[in-house]
Write a protein that holds these residues in place. Structure first.
Motif, PDB file in Angstrom:
ATOM      1  N   VAL A 135      -7.701   2.525   2.189  1.00 44.08           N
ATOM      2  CA  VAL A 135      -7.804   3.968   2.426  1.00 44.08           C
ATOM      3  C   VAL A 135      -6.398   4.479   2.735  1.00 44.08           C
ATOM      4  CG1 VAL A 135      -8.730   5.742   3.950  1.00 44.08           C
ATOM      5  CG2 VAL A 135     -10.136   3.767   3.339  1.00 44.08           C
ATOM      6  N   ASN A 136      -5.982   5.493   2.021  1.00 39.11           N
ATOM      7  CA  ASN A 136      -4.625   5.978   2.251  1.00 39.11           C
ATOM      8  C   ASN A 136      -4.568   7.001   3.369  1.00 39.11           C
ATOM      9  OD1 ASN A 136      -3.930   4.373   0.141  1.00 39.11           O
ATOM     10  ND2 ASN A 136      -3.672   6.051  -1.328  1.00 39.11           N
ATOM     11  N   GLN A 137      -3.815   6.656   4.410  1.00 36.63           N
ATOM     12  CA  GLN A 137      -3.662   7.629   5.498  1.00 36.63           C
ATOM     13  C   GLN A 137      -2.697   8.725   5.052  1.00 36.63           C
ATOM     14  OE1 GLN A 137      -3.299   5.979   9.436  1.00 36.63           O
ATOM     15  NE2 GLN A 137      -2.062   7.728  10.093  1.00 36.63           N
ATOM     16  N   PHE A 138      -1.656   8.346   4.313  1.00 35.50           N
ATOM     17  CA  PHE A 138      -0.810   9.355   3.687  1.00 35.50           C
ATOM     18  C   PHE A 138      -0.160   8.788   2.431  1.00 35.50           C
ATOM     19  CE2 PHE A 138       1.466   7.477   7.312  1.00 35.50           C
ATOM     20  CZ  PHE A 138       2.590   6.939   6.697  1.00 35.50           C
ATOM     21  N   GLU A 139       0.115   9.696   1.505  1.00 31.20           N
ATOM     22  CA  GLU A 139       0.825   9.356   0.266  1.00 31.20           C
ATOM     23  C   GLU A 139       1.971  10.343   0.119  1.00 31.20           C
ATOM     24  OE1 GLU A 139      -1.990  10.349  -2.713  1.00 31.20           O
ATOM     25  OE2 GLU A 139      -3.390   8.747  -2.228  1.00 31.20           O
ATOM     26  N   ALA A 140       3.141   9.850  -0.187  1.00 29.76           N
ATOM     27  CA  ALA A 140       4.267  10.752  -0.426  1.00 29.76           C
ATOM     28  C   ALA A 140       5.387   9.943  -1.054  1.00 29.76           C
ATOM     29  CB  ALA A 140       4.744  11.397   0.864  1.00 29.76           C
ATOM     30  N   GLU A 141       6.425  10.622  -1.502  1.00 23.03           N
ATOM     31  CA  GLU A 141       7.533   9.878  -2.071  1.00 23.03           C
ATOM     32  C   GLU A 141       8.861  10.304  -1.457  1.00 23.03           C
ATOM     33  OE1 GLU A 141       7.444  12.393  -6.168  1.00 23.03           O
ATOM     34  OE2 GLU A 141       8.921  10.792  -5.983  1.00 23.03           O
ATOM     35  N   GLY A 142       9.821   9.407  -1.565  1.00 24.17           N
ATOM     36  CA  GLY A 142      11.182   9.697  -1.122  1.00 24.17           C
ATOM     37  C   GLY A 142      11.260  10.146   0.328  1.00 24.17           C
ATOM     38  N   GLU A 143      12.083  11.168   0.530  1.00 27.48           N
ATOM     39  CA  GLU A 143      12.290  11.740   1.856  1.00 27.48           C
ATOM     40  C   GLU A 143      10.979  12.162   2.506  1.00 27.48           C
ATOM     41  OE1 GLU A 143      16.233  14.318   1.896  1.00 27.48           O
ATOM     42  OE2 GLU A 143      14.468  15.470   2.351  1.00 27.48           O
ATOM     43  N   ASP A 144      10.058  12.684   1.682  1.00 27.00           N
ATOM     44  CA  ASP A 144       8.784  13.160   2.215  1.00 27.00           C
ATOM     45  C   ASP A 144       7.982  12.016   2.817  1.00 27.00           C
ATOM     46  OD1 ASP A 144       9.578  15.565   1.143  1.00 27.00           O
ATOM     47  OD2 ASP A 144       8.518  15.206  -0.741  1.00 27.00           O
ATOM     48  N   TYR A 145       8.105  10.838   2.199  1.00 29.22           N
ATOM     49  CA  TYR A 145       7.414   9.671   2.750  1.00 29.22           C
ATOM     50  C   TYR A 145       7.994   9.316   4.115  1.00 29.22           C
ATOM     51  CZ  TYR A 145       5.665   4.986   3.464  1.00 29.22           C
ATOM     52  OH  TYR A 145       5.056   3.881   4.017  1.00 29.22           O
ATOM     53  N   ASP A 146       9.327   9.273   4.176  1.00 28.86           N
ATOM     54  CA  ASP A 146       9.968   8.947   5.449  1.00 28.86           C
ATOM     55  C   ASP A 146       9.536   9.916   6.533  1.00 28.86           C
ATOM     56  OD1 ASP A 146      11.264   6.873   4.222  1.00 28.86           O
ATOM     57  OD2 ASP A 146      13.069   8.030   3.787  1.00 28.86           O
ATOM     58  N   ARG A 147       9.375  11.192   6.160  1.00 30.78           N
ATOM     59  CA  ARG A 147       8.949  12.182   7.133  1.00 30.78           C
ATOM     60  C   ARG A 147       7.527  11.891   7.606  1.00 30.78           C
ATOM     61  NH1 ARG A 147       9.083  16.541   4.184  1.00 30.78           N
ATOM     62  NH2 ARG A 147      11.308  16.822   4.332  1.00 30.78           N
ATOM     63  N   GLN A 148       6.641  11.539   6.653  1.00 32.81           N
ATOM     64  CA  GLN A 148       5.267  11.228   7.030  1.00 32.81           C
ATOM     65  C   GLN A 148       5.219  10.020   7.963  1.00 32.81           C
ATOM     66  OE1 GLN A 148       2.434  12.758   6.693  1.00 32.81           O
ATOM     67  NE2 GLN A 148       3.091  14.415   5.360  1.00 32.81           N
ATOM     68  N   VAL A 149       6.090   9.031   7.717  1.00 31.03           N
ATOM     69  CA  VAL A 149       6.129   7.861   8.598  1.00 31.03           C
ATOM     70  C   VAL A 149       6.537   8.295   9.997  1.00 31.03           C
ATOM     71  CG1 VAL A 149       7.331   5.688   9.080  1.00 31.03           C
ATOM     72  CG2 VAL A 149       6.593   6.213   6.758  1.00 31.03           C
ATOM     73  N   ALA A 150       7.583   9.110  10.075  1.00 30.28           N
ATOM     74  CA  ALA A 150       8.046   9.573  11.384  1.00 30.28           C
ATOM     75  C   ALA A 150       6.941  10.347  12.099  1.00 30.28           C
ATOM     76  CB  ALA A 150       9.281  10.448  11.232  1.00 30.28           C
ATOM     77  N   ASN A 169      11.349   2.166   5.107  1.00 31.04           N
ATOM     78  CA  ASN A 169      12.436   2.134   4.135  1.00 31.04           C
ATOM     79  C   ASN A 169      13.782   1.729   4.699  1.00 31.04           C
ATOM     80  OD1 ASN A 169      10.902   2.716   1.904  1.00 31.04           O
ATOM     81  ND2 ASN A 169      11.028   4.930   2.242  1.00 31.04           N
ATOM     82  N   SER A 170      13.877   1.543   6.008  1.00 30.98           N
ATOM     83  CA  SER A 170      15.185   1.138   6.514  1.00 30.98           C
ATOM     84  C   SER A 170      15.043   0.150   7.648  1.00 30.98           C
ATOM     85  CB  SER A 170      15.976   2.358   6.988  1.00 30.98           C
ATOM     86  OG  SER A 170      15.389   2.872   8.164  1.00 30.98           O
ATOM     87  N   LYS A 171      16.100  -0.618   7.812  1.00 30.22           N
ATOM     88  CA  LYS A 171      16.159  -1.600   8.871  1.00 30.22           C
ATOM     89  C   LYS A 171      16.079  -0.909  10.228  1.00 30.22           C
ATOM     90  CE  LYS A 171      17.372  -5.805  10.424  1.00 30.22           C
ATOM     91  NZ  LYS A 171      18.502  -6.682  10.200  1.00 30.22           N
ATOM     92  N   GLU A 172      16.681   0.284  10.335  1.00 25.77           N
ATOM     93  CA  GLU A 172      16.715   0.997  11.615  1.00 25.77           C
ATOM     94  C   GLU A 172      15.309   1.370  12.055  1.00 25.77           C
ATOM     95  OE1 GLU A 172      18.987   1.531   9.102  1.00 25.77           O
ATOM     96  OE2 GLU A 172      20.230   0.238  10.347  1.00 25.77           O
TER      97      GLU A 172
END
Lengths: 297, 562, 316
Positions: free
Chosen positions: B83-98, B113-116
């Protein structure tokens, strides 16, 4: 206005017409270029060969849009959003602008409300806190997440408030004499006389909601829920940013397939059509606006 | 246990809600996604996921990111519903993760997407320890893949000896290439690479560009020489199109990378003598009109237009640039053909840097009941499917997906996991023999590679009428990877392994400013606004404005690791 | 008119008592009218404002706003210590001020000129056409601008035709700001003129007729009748645009600038964006936002006071 027969006036008219028409043409050029692009082959677009006339004329792009189910789904979401927002915005605008147009003597606490409005226009908590609120209200992935956060258009409230202040006092007083309550006064006196201004803020509401793509990106977690401008935005990819920050063969290839510039141009053209339809409808209000009487204090 | 978890979550939500005000608390619905049972009604385990999408997944009608051949495969083989909690690409994905992290509701599995970001999740104890499940469940093939990176890949996802994520691999180790119009070389009767080692000198490059400008083989009426991107250097190999990376390689310089100098000190590649020399070469070429006179203001689209209009026939880029960039040239000009070279270093070698072995990571939410499922999915996709010998029979639906070239992002984990040398191995062991007729295409077991080989043969058999995609595959494989293969076999490479790929604290604060300084000053030097010796001023400014701090931080971090 | 005012006054006096009661009920009705809007404002504007504390923290999403470390004014101090901050502020204000000033002038002049067009069809069409560029995003328009203003673009071809020297608009530090301001005015003047047109239609045509009969020419009528009646709305919009003095238009600059013109083209928002790309600097971004808001608040309040002092009319 009285016709002026002198030669200088006639020259003046010609000059004014020339300037206005030239300005119109200058504004038409970019859109014309985009329309031409949408009817050109993708090779011609890549080669930067399209000016104001389509190169290798094709209607393929529009056929592709007709078949793009997501495009029309997003289109529908946008229409729905604009419609709901318009109603809510306009109701709140007149409801708030009317009391605020009264002096503090008449409406105690008026200044407190005003300061709260101005403050909310200047300061914002930012993306994350607003997201948390929307999420906790369980509005994520609903149309309301696009409508409710922008329910109060402070700029428009202030604009209409100023128009209301300009409404001749005698009109209101006459209504009071007739025993009308504030709501009746608002509906029967203020709204009819401010139609040009109300048409203006209605246009702002429609245009603002139609054009906004960012809230869709935040509050909609699936592409299938995107409003139109968010969907179009998700297709316009910044290859330069991608290259600078790092890329791989797969992502670049996929992106190039999407960066179909003639198709994207066609999408932009279609997305502007509703605004072209709406405008003339509202235009008549501010061209033949009901003229505020000469009664001034 | 589950009750306790539910209670905890309720408490979190409640405290957050009360923070938001009472009016809101009343509205909070307790049936948020994580509250729902982690099994479906028919007893399947549910995994909620954060999915990195692609704008053009090419899914067949009716299939979605949530329901496609790959998720159905997971359902069938592992009894798991995604089940997808969110779908997005690029910068938008990073924003959804945050946003997901901020709201305290992580999906069960997601890509970071990053070690940090990974570090942040580890430090705040939000993700599960995968050490044991990896040891017990990962298949031998998967382990072998990770071992091919000599531990560098897994180490990136390891904190205090615990494996906290599944790292994606990135084996793109290749030289930045100079792509030249072969048909123009032939037309003008130019001679390049006389010794046949596929390395050309700067002088040869200059002469070719000069010949192109003087003779205008593209008949554009306005030839422009070699175009470069105004950013001049990219962060990694994949983004190196139109950069000066290959020119820097001549002087064994690797701008934008942190490397160890001959004395064992850590330096920043953009501040080395080699980079200065490379900039000197570019400034000289710009002065002579060999480099595009509008260098500095050209956008990517402008440069693509120059190429397709026949105004230029030389660009620098990675091996895969024919697939997504040069293919536009062929769309316009049926006769267009490219050849790839690498610039010969002043040491006679092809000087190249090694890529960061890890790009992104898959993490599992702490307390998720089935962390082993992450490893099972890993095995299923990158071992079983990757090594399937008869896709058509065993996985007909997936075979169809391959045919339709459905994007890889539709798989549950949008990452690549392959051996460090797999691109090259696939080429020399599978594609090349098949193309040369030594083996049969039908014997190729890997589906994707088989497709590649077929398309390449299509082009070779009928170059005139082949599809542009066949033209592109031919060029990227036979010319691009072919060049890497040749240089590898002839042992022409001189590798540099950067010592640090991450982001230090000072980089986060001052990196943007330092990059601005670098981009600005490099352009000034190349366009002649400032003399070459201005480079030394740049270096001292770079050090003073935070560079020295960054180098010290890297040194400290590396010392800590040892 | 004077007579009427006097009449009204006496009427007011006579009915004071009855009115008093009316005002009281009116007062509560006014509060009720404000209520729905204020509830929305509370939920979607004021509650999220707790996020402002992020500016005083090292906000990390995983730690949340309650768990992140407080750092006081560090982000604000850091902002002022950035090496290029002076240049960036200067660029931002010059570009933003130029846009506000020329944008306002452009829209006013255009709306006055358009009002003179009597062919209804022409007037309507032109009005529709000039409002179009507003709907094109800068991502799209930037490509058009780059094509027009590059060294081999149409603008330079025109310059060459008149024997003038070619100009590198996109790569020259002296021409880049005028380019940004000019193209922004071009994109927005039509849309901005909508409000002014609405204001012009509110002018009583009788006044114009009377003036014409008195022999006032067009220019005089504009100056003495049209403009004064537009003044309140002009002032209002000018004041409301003041908080934007530090918003110079991220999308436009971001899509048009290159390192060649960082010197005059880099603005606060692009600068902050690039910093944000490297670290996920939510706190820093919030701090910059608050700084912008505070400057905006100071400007808008003092402008409102000034307006009251000089025109005897507060705008809000």
């Amino acid at each position: 206005m009285v016709e002026s027969k002198s030669i200088s006036a006639r020259i003046g008219r010609i000059v004014i017409h020339t300037i206005v028409i030239t300005l119109g043409l200058i504004c038409l050029l970019p859109l014309w270029n985009i329309v031409a692009t949408s009817f050109s082959s993708s090779e011609a677009v890549t080669a930067n060969a399209v000016g104001l006339i389509p190169v290798n004329f094709t209607t393929e792009t529009y056929k592709m849009i007709m078949e793009d189910a997501q495009f029309w789904r997003s289109f529908g979401i946008s229409v729905q959003r604009v419609f709901l927002s318009l109603i809510i915005n306009m109701v709140l605008i007149v409801l708030m602008a009317y009391p605020l147009s009264k002096s503090t003597r008449v409406f105690k606490g008026r200044n407190i409300y005003m300061n709260l409005l101005i403050f909310s226009m200047l300061f914002s908590g930012g993306m994350i806190p607003t997201y948390l609120v929307v999420k906790n209200l369980n509005l994520l992935n609903t149309i309301w997440s696009l409508v409710l956060p922008g329910a109060v258009q402070v700029f428009s409230v202030i604009l209409i408030m100023n128009f209301f202040i300009g409404v001749p006092k005698s009109l209101e007083e006459a209504a009071i004499m007739d025993g009308a309550n504030p709501l009746q006064i608002l509906v029967k006196v203020f709204i009819p006389i401010s139609l040009p201004a109300l048409a203006t803020v209605a246009l702002f509401s429609i245009v603002g909601n139609w054009n906004d793509f960012f809230s869709g990106l935040i509050y909609m977690t699936k592409v299938s829920n995107y409003p139109l401008m968010t969907y179009i935005q998700s297709l316009s990819i910044n290859i330069e940013e991608m290259l600078k920050s790092g890329a791989n063969a797969n992502s670049l290839e996929n992106m190039m397939e999407v960066s179909n510039k003639n198709l994207n141009a066609a999408k932009i053209v279609v997305s502007i059509i509703p605004l072209l339809v709406i405008y003339p409808l509202l235009q008549k209000y501010f061209i033949h606006g009901i003229v505020v009487g000469s009664v001034k204090e | 246990m589950k009750r306790f978890r539910t209670l905890c979550k309720r408490m979190t939500i409640l405290s957050m809600a009360s923070m938001l005000s009472f009016s809101l608390a009343a509205c909070v619905d307790s049936s948020s996604p994580q509250e729902s049972a982690s099994t479906t009604e028919d007893g399947k385990t549910v995994i909620t996921m954060g999915r990195v999408t692609a704008a053009n997944p090419k899914l067949p009608e009716g299939d979605t990111y949530e329901n496609n051949a790959y998720t159905r495969l997971v359902d069938e083989k592992l009894d798991v519903k995604i089940v997808n909690q969110f779908e997005a690409e690029g910068e938008d994905y990073d924003r959804q993760v945050a946003l997901a992290i901020a709201s305290g509701e992580l999906p069960d599995m997601m890509r970071v997407n990053s070690k940090e970001e990974l570090k942040e999740l580890v430090e705040n104890d939000l993700i599960a320890d995968l050490t044991d499940v990896y040891k017990e469940r990962a298949s031998d093939n998967i382990k072998e893949i990770y071992d091919s990176y000599g531990g560098r890949s897994l180490a990136d996802a390891t904190f205090d000896d615990r494996l906290m994520a599944i790292p994606a691999t990135n084996g793109a180790n290749a030289p930045n290439m100079v792509w030249i119009r072969q048909d123009w070389i032939d037309k003008l009767g130019l001679e390049l690479d006389k010794d046949g080692d596929s390395l050309i000198t700067l002088e040869e490059l200059e002469n070719t560009a000069k010949a192109f400008i003087e003779n205008d083989p593209g008949a554009s009426g306005n030839p422009v020489g070699i175009p470069f991107a105004h950013w001049l250097n990219a962060g990694d190999y994949g983004g190196s199109a139109l950069t000066m990376s290959s020119v820097a390689g001549v002087f064994n310089a690797h701008p934008r990378h942190y490397i160890e100098d001959e004395n064992g000190n850590i330096t920043y590649g953009s501040t080395t003598e080699g980079t200065k020399k490379a900039l000197g070469v570019l400034a000289d070429l710009f002065d002579k009109g060999i480099i595009d006179p509008q260098f500095g203001t050209r956008t990517w689209d402008d440069i693509m237009a120059l190429l397709t209009n026949g105004q230029t026939g030389i660009v620098t880029g990675p091996w895969h640039i024919p697939d997504w960039g040069l293919s536009a040239v062929r769309e316009m000009d049926k006769n267009a053909e490219f050849v790839a070279y690498t610039l010969e270093g002043d040491n006679g070698k092809a000087n190249v840097f090694r890529e960061n072995p890890t790009g992104s990571f898959i993490v599992v939410r702490k307390d998720y009941a089935h962390p082993e499922l992450a490893i099972k999915i890993l095995n299923l996709f990158y071992d079983e499917l990757g090594n399937a010998t008869d896709l058509e029979t065993d996985y007909p639906e997936i075979a169809k997906y391959n045919e339709l070239s459905v994007d890889g992002s539709t798989r549950p984990f949008n990452i690549e996991v392959y051996k460090s040398t797999s691109t090259l191995d696939d080429f020399s062991d599978l594609i090349l023999p098949a193309v040369n007729g030594e083996t049969s295409i039908e014997d190729i077991t890997k589906a994707g590679i088989k497709n590649d080989a077929k398309t390449i043969l299509e082009y070779i058999e009928n170059p005139e009428n082949a599809e542009t995609s066949a033209w592109a595959k031919y060029h990227s494989r036979m010319k691009g990877i072919g060049l890497i293969e040749k240089l590898t076999t002839e042992d022409t490479f001189n590798w540099t392994t950067p010592v640090y790929y991450g982001t230090t604290a000072t980089m986060e604060k001052k990196g943007a400013n330092l990059l601005k300084l670098e981009e600005e000053d490099f352009i000034k030097i190349v366009t002649g606004t400032e003399p070459l010796d201005y480079f030394d001023t740049f270096v001292s400014k770079w050090k003073k404005q935070g560079g020295d701090e960054i180098l010290a931080e890297i040194e400290a971090e590396l010392a800590e690791q040892q | 008119m004077k007579v009427q005012t006097a009449k009204t006054a006496s009427w007011t006096n006579a009915k004071t008592r009855k009115q008093e009661k009316k005002w009281n009920t009116a007062n509560s009705v006014y509060h009720l009218m404000m209520l729905p809007g204020m509830i929305f404002l509370l939920i979607f504007s004021y509650i999220p404002m707790f996020g402002i504390i992020m500016a005083f923290q090292d906000y990390i999403p995983a730690k949340g706003m309650l768990g992140s470390e407080f750092v006081g004014l560090e982000h604000f101090i850091y902002m002022f210590q950035l090496p290029d901050i002076g240049q960036v502020f200067r660029n931002t204000m010059v570009i933003a001020f130029g846009k506000i000033l020329l944008g306002t002038f452009g829209a006013i002049i255009f709306s006055i000129l358009l009002n003179e067009i009597r062919l209804k069809f022409l007037k309507k069409s032109i009005q529709t056409v000039v409002y179009l560029p507003h709907f094109l995003s800068w991502v799209v328009l930037a490509a058009v601008v780059v094509n027009m203003f590059s060294l081999d673009g149409i603008v330079n071809q025109i310059l060459s035709f008149f024997g003038l020297e070619n100009l590198n608009f996109l790569g020259s530090n002296s021409l880049f700001q005028p380019l940004l301001i000019g193209t922004d005015v071009w994109k927005e003047f039509g849309f901005n003129s909508i409000v002014y047109l609405a204001a012009i239609t509110a002018v009583d045509p009788g006044l114009h007729e009377a003036a014409s009969i008195d022999g006032a020419n067009w220019w005089k009528r504009v100056w003495h009748i049209t403009l004064p009646s537009m003044l309140p709305i002009i002032l209002l919009l000018a004041i409301l645009s003041l908080p934007n003095i530090l918003n110079a238009g991220f999308d436009q600059v971001y899509n048009l600038y290159t390192p060649m013109v960082y010197e005059t083209g880099d603005i606060l928002d692009t600068y902050v964006y690039r910093i944000g790309l490297l670290g996920r600097e939510y706190s820093f971004g919030t701090a910059v936002g608050i700084f912008k808001s505070i400057i905006g608040m100071i400007l808008i309040i003092s402008a409102n006071e000034m307006a009251k002092k000089y025109t005897d009319r507060k705008l809000f």
